[in-house]
Design a protein around this motif. Structure first.
Motif, PDB file in Angstrom:
ATOM      1  N   GLY A  84       0.802  -1.218   0.000  1.00  0.00           N
ATOM      2  CA  GLY A  84       0.000   0.000   0.000  1.00  0.00           C
ATOM      3  C   GLY A  84       0.832   1.265   0.000  1.00  0.00           C
ATOM      4  O   GLY A  84       0.303   2.362  -0.182  1.00  0.00           O
ATOM      5  N   TYR A  96       1.114   6.730  -1.084  1.00  0.00           N
ATOM      6  CA  TYR A  96       0.126   5.665  -0.900  1.00  0.00           C
ATOM      7  C   TYR A  96      -0.446   5.254  -2.248  1.00  0.00           C
ATOM      8  O   TYR A  96      -0.718   6.098  -3.106  1.00  0.00           O
ATOM      9  N   ALA A  98      -3.219   2.180  -3.125  1.00  0.00           N
ATOM     10  CA  ALA A  98      -3.971   0.956  -2.872  1.00  0.00           C
ATOM     11  C   ALA A  98      -5.091   0.796  -3.896  1.00  0.00           C
ATOM     12  O   ALA A  98      -6.150   0.243  -3.600  1.00  0.00           O
ATOM     13  N   LEU A 103      -2.576  -2.951  -5.997  1.00  0.00           N
ATOM     14  CA  LEU A 103      -2.499  -3.935  -4.911  1.00  0.00           C
ATOM     15  C   LEU A 103      -2.212  -5.325  -5.462  1.00  0.00           C
ATOM     16  O   LEU A 103      -1.421  -6.087  -4.889  1.00  0.00           O
ATOM     17  N   LEU A 124      -2.561  -4.000   5.053  1.00  0.00           N
ATOM     18  CA  LEU A 124      -2.544  -2.750   4.292  1.00  0.00           C
ATOM     19  C   LEU A 124      -1.782  -1.736   5.130  1.00  0.00           C
ATOM     20  O   LEU A 124      -2.227  -1.351   6.215  1.00  0.00           O
ATOM     21  N   ASP A 128      -5.248   4.260   1.594  1.00  0.00           N
ATOM     22  CA  ASP A 128      -4.985   5.217   0.521  1.00  0.00           C
ATOM     23  C   ASP A 128      -6.132   6.221   0.495  1.00  0.00           C
ATOM     24  O   ASP A 128      -7.274   5.856   0.179  1.00  0.00           O
ATOM     25  N   GLN A 136     -10.207  -0.950  -1.664  1.00  0.00           N
ATOM     26  CA  GLN A 136      -8.917  -1.401  -1.138  1.00  0.00           C
ATOM     27  C   GLN A 136      -9.052  -2.761  -0.450  1.00  0.00           C
ATOM     28  O   GLN A 136      -8.386  -3.735  -0.834  1.00  0.00           O
TER      29      GLN A 136
END
Length: 287
Positions: A84, A96, A98, A103, A124, A128, A136
């Protein structure tokens, strides 16, 4: 079976109540790396069964170090990594990310670096802010159904964010900053207790040796018990909540051995009360 010494993480994997955070370990190909490998292997030999790493730690080099030291992974050892947070390959800046497609790529890379077909615990690293939470954690849920992830965790989340994520997928762990002096995430700990979710405090012994009146209390108790301040800080965490699994990190085998011995340190009720009073912000219910 859960006990004072173990926690059933994700409801199915018993881990020792004191884990190991690999973040501090040097990974450059020098004598220090050789020592890092020895520290990881000694941790497992001492009965540590939760090893924490992340892509952010050396941008993958820490995961590769864990693989070098521990593969083939013992069946009773759970390796936790995190995704992440990414780095721009050109500028070197981090941020960030995600998004679902990102991912998926990050998880595939983690599988490759760790040399495994399934991640025992994938956390994670941060939510994000530019990607809907449902996307996410929903993507991580999809990856779990595909067999690439066994258990899903979160890091640095609020109680409300944890609740929102649990509406989408089952959450096995939360890794937030927490120690005897810093209890800002007490509501999150309470939420984890209520749901049987592992709470993995990072910086679990921070401040134990600082030159402050609060730290002096920890030092006094350590002297009374013939222990180190770090051991007292860890023992308080274990006594404070049955879902807490500290992940102290160190570069030295001697410190590692001391941290693991903290699991045998028994604080009296009076000791616990003195430590509780250092930052008594405990909330009776999640917020």
């Amino acid at each position: 079976m859960e006990s004072r010494d173990t926690f059933l993480l994700g409801g199915d994997f018993p881990v020792a109540r004191i884990g190991f955070g690999a973040m501090q370990l040097p990974t450059a190909p020098t004598d220090a790396r050789t020592t890092s490998v020895a520290v990881l292997r000694r941790a497992v030999a001492l009965g540590v069964t939760l090893i924490d790493t992340a892509h952010l730690y050396g941008w993958g080099s820490n995961e590769e170090l864990v693989a070098e030291a521990l593969r083939p992974y013992p069946e009773d050892v759970l390796v936790a990594t995190k995704v992440g947070v990414v780095r721009d390959p050109v500028s070197g800046d981090w941020g960030y990310d995600a998004r679902p497609e990102s991912l998926r790529s990050q998880v595939d890379e983690a599988l490759r670096r760790l040399g495994t077909e399934r991640l025992g615990l994938l956390q994670l690293h941060r939510l994000d802010p530019q990607t809907p939470l449902v996307d996410q954690v929903g993507t991580l849920g999809d990856l779990r159904r595909e067999g690439k992830i066994a258990r899903i965790g979160l890091s640095e989340v609020t109680a409300d964010e944890l609740d929102a994520a649990r509406q989408v997928v089952e959450i096995a762990s939360v890794q937030n900053r927490y120690n005897v002096f810093d209890r800002a995430y007490e509501p999150v700990l309470a939420a984890c207790e209520g749901a049987g979710i592992a709470f993995l405090p990072w910086r679990p012994v921070a401040g134990a040796m600082a030159d402050t009146p609060a730290s002096a209390v920890v030092v006094e108790i350590a002297t009374e018990l013939g222990a180190s301040p770090a051991q007292v800080a860890l023992a308080w965490l274990l006594a404070h909540s049955p879902v807490i699994v500290p992940i102290p990190g160190t570069k030295q085998i001697s410190h590692l051995e001391g941290n693991v011995r903290a699991g045998d340190l028994v604080l009296t009720n009076a000791h616990v009360s003195r430590l509780d009073a250092l930052n008594d912000t405990r909330s009776p219910a999640p917020s």
